[in-house]
Design an enzyme around this catalytic site. Structure first.
Site, mmCIF file in Angstrom:
data_model
loop_
_atom_site.group_PDB
_atom_site.id
_atom_site.type_symbol
_atom_site.label_atom_id
_atom_site.label_comp_id
_atom_site.label_asym_id
_atom_site.label_seq_id
_atom_site.Cartn_x
_atom_site.Cartn_y
_atom_site.Cartn_z
ATOM 1 N N LYS A 129 0.821 -1.204 0.000
ATOM 2 C CA LYS A 129 0.000 0.000 0.000
ATOM 3 C C LYS A 129 0.862 1.264 0.000
ATOM 4 O O LYS A 129 0.633 2.193 -0.777
ATOM 5 C CB LYS A 129 -0.921 0.035 1.225
ATOM 6 C CG LYS A 129 -2.187 -0.803 1.095
ATOM 7 C CD LYS A 129 -1.956 -2.244 1.431
ATOM 8 C CE LYS A 129 -3.258 -3.027 1.523
ATOM 9 N NZ LYS A 129 -2.997 -4.486 1.642
ATOM 10 N N LYS A 164 -8.227 1.075 4.732
ATOM 11 C CA LYS A 164 -7.731 -0.289 4.932
ATOM 12 C C LYS A 164 -6.431 -0.267 5.723
ATOM 13 O O LYS A 164 -5.725 0.742 5.758
ATOM 14 C CB LYS A 164 -7.533 -1.009 3.591
ATOM 15 C CG LYS A 164 -6.736 -0.248 2.549
ATOM 16 C CD LYS A 164 -6.838 -0.923 1.181
ATOM 17 C CE LYS A 164 -6.205 -0.067 0.092
ATOM 18 N NZ LYS A 164 -6.338 -0.686 -1.240
ATOM 19 N N ARG A 215 -5.998 -6.360 -12.238
ATOM 20 C CA ARG A 215 -4.653 -6.798 -11.904
ATOM 21 C C ARG A 215 -3.807 -6.794 -13.177
ATOM 22 O O ARG A 215 -4.064 -7.558 -14.112
ATOM 23 C CB ARG A 215 -4.701 -8.196 -11.287
ATOM 24 C CG ARG A 215 -3.374 -8.916 -11.133
ATOM 25 C CD ARG A 215 -2.369 -8.196 -10.252
ATOM 26 N NE ARG A 215 -2.885 -7.842 -8.941
ATOM 27 C CZ ARG A 215 -2.967 -8.680 -7.898
ATOM 28 N NH1 ARG A 215 -2.584 -9.933 -8.035
ATOM 29 N NH2 ARG A 215 -3.420 -8.251 -6.732
ATOM 30 N N ARG A 230 -11.278 -7.649 -11.743
ATOM 31 C CA ARG A 230 -12.031 -8.349 -10.701
ATOM 32 C C ARG A 230 -13.234 -7.502 -10.327
ATOM 33 O O ARG A 230 -13.095 -6.442 -9.723
ATOM 34 C CB ARG A 230 -11.110 -8.627 -9.514
ATOM 35 C CG ARG A 230 -9.965 -9.565 -9.908
ATOM 36 C CD ARG A 230 -8.755 -9.434 -9.039
ATOM 37 N NE ARG A 230 -8.176 -8.109 -9.050
ATOM 38 C CZ ARG A 230 -7.205 -7.721 -8.231
ATOM 39 N NH1 ARG A 230 -6.707 -8.553 -7.351
ATOM 40 N NH2 ARG A 230 -6.733 -6.504 -8.292
ATOM 41 N N ARG A 238 -15.702 -4.973 -2.555
ATOM 42 C CA ARG A 238 -14.304 -5.335 -2.744
ATOM 43 C C ARG A 238 -14.057 -6.065 -4.061
ATOM 44 O O ARG A 238 -14.736 -7.037 -4.379
ATOM 45 C CB ARG A 238 -13.826 -6.195 -1.577
ATOM 46 C CG ARG A 238 -13.847 -5.483 -0.254
ATOM 47 C CD ARG A 238 -13.587 -6.420 0.902
ATOM 48 N NE ARG A 238 -14.647 -7.410 1.048
ATOM 49 C CZ ARG A 238 -14.648 -8.388 1.942
ATOM 50 N NH1 ARG A 238 -13.608 -8.513 2.762
ATOM 51 N NH2 ARG A 238 -15.651 -9.234 2.029
ATOM 52 N N ASP A 278 -2.555 -3.181 -8.923
ATOM 53 C CA ASP A 278 -4.008 -3.098 -8.831
ATOM 54 C C ASP A 278 -4.433 -1.741 -9.372
ATOM 55 O O ASP A 278 -4.005 -0.697 -8.858
ATOM 56 C CB ASP A 278 -4.474 -3.264 -7.386
ATOM 57 C CG ASP A 278 -4.326 -4.699 -6.900
ATOM 58 O OD1 ASP A 278 -4.041 -5.585 -7.722
ATOM 59 O OD2 ASP A 278 -4.498 -4.938 -5.688
ATOM 60 N N GLU A 286 -2.613 -0.348 -5.385
ATOM 61 C CA GLU A 286 -1.635 -1.153 -4.661
ATOM 62 C C GLU A 286 -0.586 -1.655 -5.637
ATOM 63 O O GLU A 286 -0.852 -1.827 -6.832
ATOM 64 C CB GLU A 286 -2.285 -2.356 -3.957
ATOM 65 C CG GLU A 286 -3.230 -2.000 -2.836
ATOM 66 C CD GLU A 286 -3.689 -3.218 -2.046
ATOM 67 O OE1 GLU A 286 -3.074 -4.306 -2.178
ATOM 68 O OE2 GLU A 286 -4.675 -3.088 -1.290
ATOM 69 N N ASN A 288 1.597 -4.939 -5.664
ATOM 70 C CA ASN A 288 1.719 -6.219 -4.980
ATOM 71 C C ASN A 288 3.043 -6.892 -5.329
ATOM 72 O O ASN A 288 3.289 -7.224 -6.492
ATOM 73 C CB ASN A 288 0.556 -7.134 -5.374
ATOM 74 C CG ASN A 288 -0.774 -6.616 -4.874
ATOM 75 O OD1 ASN A 288 -1.182 -6.905 -3.772
ATOM 76 N ND2 ASN A 288 -1.439 -5.816 -5.699
#
Length: 320
Positions: A129, A164, A215, A230, A238, A278, A286, A288
């Site tokens: 993050k 978050k 993604r 997604r 979410r 993301d 984000e 990842n």
């Protein structure tokens, strides 16, 4: 020219608990095995340091693309981790102190000659993050703070936000708040533990409802040509597959490629060979680096071999 046969260790969560049809780590292991490479399996508890030497209790493992019978694990043997050609660090978050300790062990393996994917220092430095702050031009307005008053001010400014923790994964403890919501106090208190822990607040991006949380996978700094969007379920905010979102592949657009061009080379130069961005509404939320997923879904939808591309990158770095 015959490709060098590499010895590859995989550090992961218990292999018997994975969902083989979706598991990206299994895809990596299958890709390595197709090349005739030797595979070893370890969990976090199988790693240790002795007099500065990274050691592991390694199990020889054979994998299969069979949802009912996907692995055979041999008996453990003590191995010097630096003797492996490559080590795939695929332990899922939480990114806690134990995870950090494991990166110290893997860094000693790296110093002894192993290629660790992703680089241990990068795993420590690039919180998924927080590291978005290195690329503000790619991100929506974002606040990282322990101060609940600042969080309230950010919510008033943007009217709808996503909140978050900094250490989770899979959509855990993600909240969407609107200005005036009477739950704001308790959510900010919970996430910051009453001001004792940092949390992240981002402007809500409404595109997630229609185009999802995409993604974008980077392999050695280069984007895979398709993203996995997604789409949240009708009963959830979410965009995480683990939270019930639906994965729909789509070609990269110009904005995706621009984002990848901004971020990919920087991460490649810092030893991060396999990364997932993301992207919601053209903004990176984000970066990842621990155990990005989405490979098996994209492979199936578009006939790709993303894990094979990662093995190509590993082979290049090992002179294979």
């Amino acid at each position: 020219m015959t490709e060098k046969r590499l010895r590859v260790a995989v550090v992961m969560d218990p292999i018997e608990d994975i969902k083989p049809a979706k598991d990206t780590t299994l895809a990596m292991m299958l890709a390595a095995q197709r090349r005739g490479w030797e595979l070893a399996y370890l969990e976090l508890g199988h790693l240790w340091l002795r007099d500065g030497v990274a050691m592991g209790r390694a199990h020889a493992v054979e994998v299969r693309d069979d949802p009912k019978d996907w692995f055979t694990r041999g008996e453990p043997r003590t191995a010097c981790l630096g003797d492996f050609d490559a080590i795939l660090m695929r332990k899922d978050p939480p990114f806690d102190t134990e995870y950090i300790y494991s990166t110290y062990i893997l860094e000693r393996a790296e110093a002894a000659g192993a290629l660790v994917v992703n680089k241990p220092q990068g795993l420590r430095d690039m919180n998924e993050k927080v590291f978005t702050a290195w690329f503000p031009q790619c991100c929506a307005p974002t606040l990282i703070t322990r101060d609940m008053g600042d969080m309230h001010a950010f919510l008033r400014e943007h009217q709808r936000v996503v909140c978050k923790p900094l250490y989770g994964m899979g959509g855990r403890s993600i909240f969407v708040l609107e200005a005036g919501d009477k739950n704001a106090n308790v959510i900010f208190e919970t996430l910051t533990e009453y001001g004792g822990r940092y949390a992240i607040v981002q402007r809500y991006i409404p595109d997630i409802v229609t185009t999802g949380d995409a993604r974008v996978i980077l392999v050695d700094g280069e984007p895979v040509p398709y993203a996995l969007a997604r789409i949240p379920s009708a009963t959830d905010n979410r965009g995480n597959l683990a939270a019930g979102a639906k994965g729909v592949g789509r070609p990269l657009d110009d904005r995706d490629r621009w984002l990848a061009g901004q971020i990919g080379p920087v991460l490649r130069d810092r030893g991060m060979l396999f990364v997932g961005l993301d992207v919601i509404g053209g903004f990176v939320t984000e970066i990842n680096v621990t155990s990005p997923t989405g490979v098996r879904e994209l492979d199936r939808q578009f006939g790709l071999d993303i894990a094979g591309s990662l093995m190509d990158a590993i082979a290049r770095r090992r002179g294979g």
